[in-house]
Design a protein around this motif. Structure first.
Motif, PDB file in Angstrom:
ATOM      1  N   GLY A 116      25.774  15.920   4.155  1.00 36.64           N
ATOM      2  CA  GLY A 116      26.216  16.064   2.768  1.00 36.64           C
ATOM      3  C   GLY A 116      26.961  17.361   2.537  1.00 36.64           C
ATOM      4  N   LEU A 117      26.448  18.436   3.148  1.00 34.97           N
ATOM      5  CA  LEU A 117      27.089  19.743   3.025  1.00 34.97           C
ATOM      6  C   LEU A 117      28.495  19.712   3.623  1.00 34.97           C
ATOM      7  CD1 LEU A 117      26.832  22.838   2.365  1.00 34.97           C
ATOM      8  CD2 LEU A 117      25.987  23.094   4.706  1.00 34.97           C
ATOM      9  N   ILE A 118      28.607  19.176   4.825  1.00 35.14           N
ATOM     10  CA  ILE A 118      29.903  19.171   5.517  1.00 35.14           C
ATOM     11  C   ILE A 118      30.889  18.213   4.850  1.00 35.14           C
ATOM     12  CG2 ILE A 118      31.056  18.580   7.694  1.00 35.14           C
ATOM     13  CD1 ILE A 118      28.522  19.731   9.095  1.00 35.14           C
ATOM     14  N   LEU A 119      30.458  16.996   4.554  1.00 30.89           N
ATOM     15  CA  LEU A 119      31.374  16.014   3.960  1.00 30.89           C
ATOM     16  C   LEU A 119      31.863  16.437   2.573  1.00 30.89           C
ATOM     17  CD1 LEU A 119      29.685  12.671   5.039  1.00 30.89           C
ATOM     18  CD2 LEU A 119      31.878  13.569   5.818  1.00 30.89           C
ATOM     19  N   SER A 120      30.970  16.949   1.747  1.00 33.38           N
ATOM     20  CA  SER A 120      31.397  17.366   0.409  1.00 33.38           C
ATOM     21  C   SER A 120      32.397  18.512   0.493  1.00 33.38           C
ATOM     22  CB  SER A 120      30.191  17.763  -0.452  1.00 33.38           C
ATOM     23  OG  SER A 120      29.517  18.880   0.088  1.00 33.38           O
ATOM     24  N   ASN A 121      32.242  19.355   1.492  1.00 36.37           N
ATOM     25  CA  ASN A 121      33.155  20.491   1.621  1.00 36.37           C
ATOM     26  C   ASN A 121      34.432  20.154   2.367  1.00 36.37           C
ATOM     27  OD1 ASN A 121      31.928  22.673   0.099  1.00 36.37           O
ATOM     28  ND2 ASN A 121      30.196  22.199   1.415  1.00 36.37           N
ATOM     29  N   LEU A 122      34.420  19.091   3.145  1.00 34.08           N
ATOM     30  CA  LEU A 122      35.686  18.581   3.671  1.00 34.08           C
ATOM     31  C   LEU A 122      36.548  18.066   2.521  1.00 34.08           C
ATOM     32  CD1 LEU A 122      34.600  16.751   6.953  1.00 34.08           C
ATOM     33  CD2 LEU A 122      36.111  18.751   6.757  1.00 34.08           C
ATOM     34  N   ILE A 123      35.915  17.410   1.565  1.00 35.65           N
ATOM     35  CA  ILE A 123      36.649  16.957   0.371  1.00 35.65           C
ATOM     36  C   ILE A 123      37.135  18.161  -0.429  1.00 35.65           C
ATOM     37  CG2 ILE A 123      36.467  15.672  -1.800  1.00 35.65           C
ATOM     38  CD1 ILE A 123      34.297  13.936  -0.342  1.00 35.65           C
TER      39      ILE A 123
END
Length: 195
Positions: A128-135
């Motif tokens: 969740g941390l990585i995917l939300s920050n890729l966005i």
């Protein structure tokens, strides 16, 4: 001179509307994803202090990057000065504080209040941390290096969400808002010195 003030006020108004609309988007996405955007937001003096202190590493890095002669860094600096410096230059510092506050609040409610918890519920905390920050990085991808820096800052903000063990959206909101305000002031200072 009068024309520059009119342009600056118009830019400021549109920027505030755009950033503010992200809160509305967060509420709609939260409803669709069954994630309450403000569930992790509560006032705490200690978390406010953590947020203020948490801004310092980002500001130190930002100020250090101002002095690096690397072409990609200089490209970002010129882009920020030409966009924000030219359009916000005639405004008062309180206008910049308002814009930074709206941007920090709205972006954090969207990315750390809705997207990160929702993606954590689907994947896991790290996913969740990585995917939300890729966005977050893609939304800020004005140059490849700027996107990378946004990704790293977003991860830092996402980690700050759980800093004291209890999730509080106040911490990343304060960090983001204070950082944006300080960055606006530096960008304007550099722009005014250049012209």
């Amino acid at each position: 001179m009068q024309n520059n003030v009119i342009i600056a006020k118009k830019f400021f108004k549109h920027a505030c509307y755009f950033e503010g609309s992200l809160t509305i988007l967060a509420v709609i996405l939260g409803w669709l994803c069954n994630t309450l955007p403000f569930a992790g937001l509560h006032f705490s003096e200690s978390d406010l202090l953590v947020g203020l202190l948490g801004t310092l590493p980002l500001l130190i890095i930002f100020l250090a990057l101002q002095h690096l002669p690397h072409p990609a860094i200089q490209e970002i600096r010129a882009l920020l000065e030409n966009t924000f410096g030219a359009n916000l230059g005639p405004l008062h510092w309180t206008d910049l504080l308002i814009l930074a506050g709206i941007a920090g609040f709205s972006e954090e409610v969207l990315f750390r209040g809705v997207l990160q918890p929702w993606l954590e519920s689907i994947w896991n905390l790290t996913g969740g941390l990585i995917l939300s920050n890729l966005i977050f990085a893609l939304v800020h991808a004005v140059t490849p290096l700027y996107a990378l820096l946004a990704l790293l800052i977003g991860i830092y903000l996402g980690l700050s969400l759980d800093y004291q063990g209890e999730r509080n959206l106040l911490i990343p909101i304060v960090i983001h808002s204070v950082y944006d305000f300080a960055a606006f002031m530096v960008i304007l200072h550099n722009y005014r010195n250049r012209i």
